[in-house]
Design a protein around this motif. Structure first.
Motif, mmCIF file in Angstrom:
data_model
loop_
_atom_site.group_PDB
_atom_site.id
_atom_site.type_symbol
_atom_site.label_atom_id
_atom_site.label_comp_id
_atom_site.label_asym_id
_atom_site.label_seq_id
_atom_site.Cartn_x
_atom_site.Cartn_y
_atom_site.Cartn_z
ATOM 1 N N TYR A 5 0.843 -1.185 0.000
ATOM 2 C CA TYR A 5 0.000 0.000 0.000
ATOM 3 C C TYR A 5 0.885 1.244 0.000
ATOM 4 O O TYR A 5 1.877 1.300 0.719
ATOM 5 C CB TYR A 5 -0.894 0.005 1.243
ATOM 6 N N TRP A 8 -1.820 7.698 0.470
ATOM 7 C CA TRP A 8 -2.956 7.738 1.395
ATOM 8 C C TRP A 8 -3.628 6.394 1.577
ATOM 9 O O TRP A 8 -4.316 6.177 2.568
ATOM 10 C CB TRP A 8 -3.958 8.835 1.066
ATOM 11 N N VAL A 9 -3.438 5.456 0.687
ATOM 12 C CA VAL A 9 -3.971 4.101 0.906
ATOM 13 C C VAL A 9 -3.266 3.503 2.127
ATOM 14 O O VAL A 9 -3.900 2.980 3.041
ATOM 15 C CB VAL A 9 -3.782 3.213 -0.342
ATOM 16 N N GLU A 11 -1.712 5.180 4.520
ATOM 17 C CA GLU A 11 -2.074 5.943 5.713
ATOM 18 C C GLU A 11 -3.426 5.512 6.275
ATOM 19 O O GLU A 11 -3.588 5.394 7.486
ATOM 20 C CB GLU A 11 -2.097 7.430 5.382
ATOM 21 N N ARG A 12 -4.386 5.273 5.415
ATOM 22 C CA ARG A 12 -5.727 4.896 5.876
ATOM 23 C C ARG A 12 -5.770 3.473 6.441
ATOM 24 O O ARG A 12 -6.493 3.211 7.390
ATOM 25 C CB ARG A 12 -6.737 5.057 4.749
ATOM 26 N N ILE A 13 -4.991 2.575 5.857
ATOM 27 C CA ILE A 13 -4.976 1.194 6.345
ATOM 28 C C ILE A 13 -4.090 1.075 7.584
ATOM 29 O O ILE A 13 -4.360 0.274 8.478
ATOM 30 C CB ILE A 13 -4.522 0.231 5.235
ATOM 31 N N SER A 37 -12.074 -4.303 1.100
ATOM 32 C CA SER A 37 -12.957 -3.269 1.647
ATOM 33 C C SER A 37 -13.879 -3.817 2.723
ATOM 34 O O SER A 37 -14.265 -3.096 3.645
ATOM 35 C CB SER A 37 -13.794 -2.640 0.534
ATOM 36 N N GLU A 41 -13.299 -1.129 8.714
ATOM 37 C CA GLU A 41 -13.510 0.266 8.329
ATOM 38 C C GLU A 41 -12.267 0.926 7.743
ATOM 39 O O GLU A 41 -12.378 1.785 6.869
ATOM 40 C CB GLU A 41 -13.995 1.067 9.538
ATOM 41 N N ALA A 42 -11.098 0.555 8.215
ATOM 42 C CA ALA A 42 -9.868 1.147 7.684
ATOM 43 C C ALA A 42 -9.704 0.807 6.204
ATOM 44 O O ALA A 42 -9.391 1.682 5.392
ATOM 45 C CB ALA A 42 -8.656 0.671 8.475
ATOM 46 N N TYR A 43 -9.925 -0.454 5.856
ATOM 47 C CA TYR A 43 -9.823 -0.862 4.454
ATOM 48 C C TYR A 43 -10.942 -0.228 3.633
ATOM 49 O O TYR A 43 -10.715 0.225 2.508
ATOM 50 C CB TYR A 43 -9.880 -2.383 4.325
ATOM 51 N N GLY A 45 -12.349 2.590 4.146
ATOM 52 C CA GLY A 45 -11.965 3.976 3.927
ATOM 53 C C GLY A 45 -10.851 4.121 2.905
ATOM 54 O O GLY A 45 -10.862 5.035 2.083
ATOM 55 N N ALA A 46 -9.897 3.222 2.943
ATOM 56 C CA ALA A 46 -8.774 3.278 2.003
ATOM 57 C C ALA A 46 -9.227 3.082 0.564
ATOM 58 O O ALA A 46 -8.677 3.682 -0.358
ATOM 59 C CB ALA A 46 -7.734 2.229 2.366
#
Length: 83
Positions: A5, A8-9, A11-13, A37, A41-43, A45-46
């Protein structure tokens, strides 16, 4: 499969890489994104901006309809800009 990753992918994960066992029912890049996904929720969001996510399988850029075909690595990243 090794997953990587970027930007920002990542960062979100909250991680830059991981190894996962992808179910046999996940046959395309798009299905892989859907499966990831649904993990939490982290995935979710990513991958919320799914159309902005670029993907490389074994270091070759592919579209979301591309089959996984036994790829050993998938990398996910947003479009890059530079100057």
């Amino acid at each position: 499969m090794q997953l990587r990753y970027f930007a920002w992918v990542r960062e979100r994960i909250g991680r830059d890489a991981e190894t996962v066992e992808v179910p046999d029912t996940v046959a395309t890049v798009g299905a892989l994104i859907d499966w990831l996904s649904a993990r939490d929720e982290a995935y979710a969001g990513a991958f919320a901006e799914r159309d902005a996510i670029k993907v490389a399988l074994d270091q070759e850029h592919v579209d979301h309809e591309a089959p996984l075909n036994g790829a050993r690595e998938a990398a996910f990243f947003p479009p890059m800009t530079g100057g």
